[in-house]
Design a protein around this motif. Structure first.
Motif, short mmCIF file in Angstrom:
data_model
loop_
_atom_site.label_atom_id
_atom_site.label_comp_id
_atom_site.label_asym_id
_atom_site.label_seq_id
_atom_site.Cartn_x
_atom_site.Cartn_y
_atom_site.Cartn_z
N MET A 201 0.97 -1.15 0.24
CA MET A 201 -0.08 -0.06 0.06
C MET A 201 0.92 1.24 0.06
N THR A 202 0.27 2.40 0.30
CA THR A 202 1.07 3.96 0.04
C THR A 202 2.44 3.55 0.98
N GLY A 203 2.16 3.04 2.13
CA GLY A 203 3.60 2.60 3.02
C GLY A 203 4.77 1.95 2.66
N ASP A 204 4.35 0.93 1.90
CA ASP A 204 5.18 -0.11 1.58
C ASP A 204 5.13 -0.71 0.45
N PHE A 205 4.58 -0.06 -0.74
CA PHE A 205 4.56 -0.92 -1.85
C PHE A 205 5.86 -1.10 -2.60
N GLU A 206 6.94 -0.16 -2.56
CA GLU A 206 8.04 -0.72 -3.22
C GLU A 206 8.94 -1.82 -2.46
N VAL A 207 8.78 -2.06 -1.27
CA VAL A 207 9.05 -3.45 -0.54
C VAL A 207 8.48 -4.65 -1.20
N ALA A 208 6.77 -4.56 -1.42
CA ALA A 208 6.30 -5.31 -1.63
C ALA A 208 6.41 -5.65 -3.30
#
Ligand SMILES: *Cc1c(COP(=O)(O)O)cnc(C)c1O
Length: 231
Positions: A201-208
């Motif tokens: 989601m907004t806070g963690d999409f890059e890690v996902a």
């Protein structure tokens, strides 16, 4: 303003794909428009987005009625069985199936409409008490039961990771969801496909994305903060 937000998020998606050695086309950015008015959605639509996510059936169907036909509406929130009847033809993917009873209702409603329904199984990987979703250890059994339903097609898994200021702390949950999908796929089950991983989601999409997400669900990063009192 919203166009700039979207373009900034889209660039970050592209950069995360590059870091992970993945093609940009492997990741669908779903713009989560819950609580936001049609005018805001149109602005993001005009920037090129076609995938939008809503977490309430009523809000999804209302927006479906007034916004362009080529939008793909994703239902990402908890779904009650008595609301399934409003969905055929209006959503491309239900992300939040977490029980056989719900899947059976989807089967009944979609069979009657002579339509098929793509779903994801929602997994509570972090085992947070407040969250919906099945435990990781129960996903395969549930998937096998749902696979018997001819109008319901499992396309993969979804998770809502814990809210955090530190995206790295969710990496283990994304990795676990991906591993679960790999394990299930390796059994080559009938009518179960594990191609889609809806996580980030907004806070963690890059890690996902680094951990294999094929769908990221970004609300605040595109539309700004939500105000539940006004909407
Ligand atoms: C609201 C919501 C999102 C988007 O959250 P942001 O932090 O605003 O990006 C993603 N997934 C689900 C299931 C949601 O309900």
């Amino acid at each position: 303003m919203l166009r700039e937000n979207y373009e900034a998020v889209d660039r970050r998606v592209a950069e995360a794909c590059r870091r992970a050695g993945r093609d940009r086309s492997e990741v669908t950015l779903v713009a989560v428009s819950k609580t936001k008015p049609a005018t805001d959605i149109l602005e993001v639509y005009q920037s090129g987005v076609r995938d939008f996510g809503e977490n309430k059936v009523q809000e999804l169907t209302e927006k479906y009625g007034v916004l362009p036909d080529d939008i793909r509406w994703h239902l990402i929130g908890h779904l009650q069985r008595n609301k399934v009847k409003y969905l055929p033809g209006k959503t491309c993917l239900i992300h939040s199936v977490d029980s056989l009873r719900l899947a059976m209702e989807i089967e009944t409603i979609y069979a009657a409409a002579d339509m098929e329904c793509d779903i994801l199984l929602e997994v509570n990987v972090a085992e947070e008490e407040s969250k919906y979703g099945v435990k990781a250890s129960e996903v395969y059994d549930l998937a096998k039961q749902i696979a018997e339903l001819p109008h319901v097609h499992i396309r993969g898994l979804m998770t809502i990771a814990p809210y955090t200021e530190d995206p790295e702390s969710n990496r283990k949950y994304f990795r676990e969801l991906r591993q679960l999908a790999v394990d299930i796929q390796s059994k080559k089950p009938h009518n179960i496909c594990m191609d889609e991983l809806s996580m980030g989601m907004t806070g963690d999409f890059e890690v996902a994305i680094e951990e294999g997400a094929t769908i990221v669900r970004v609300g605040t990063g595109i539309f700004g903060e939500r105000n539940y009192n006004i909407n």
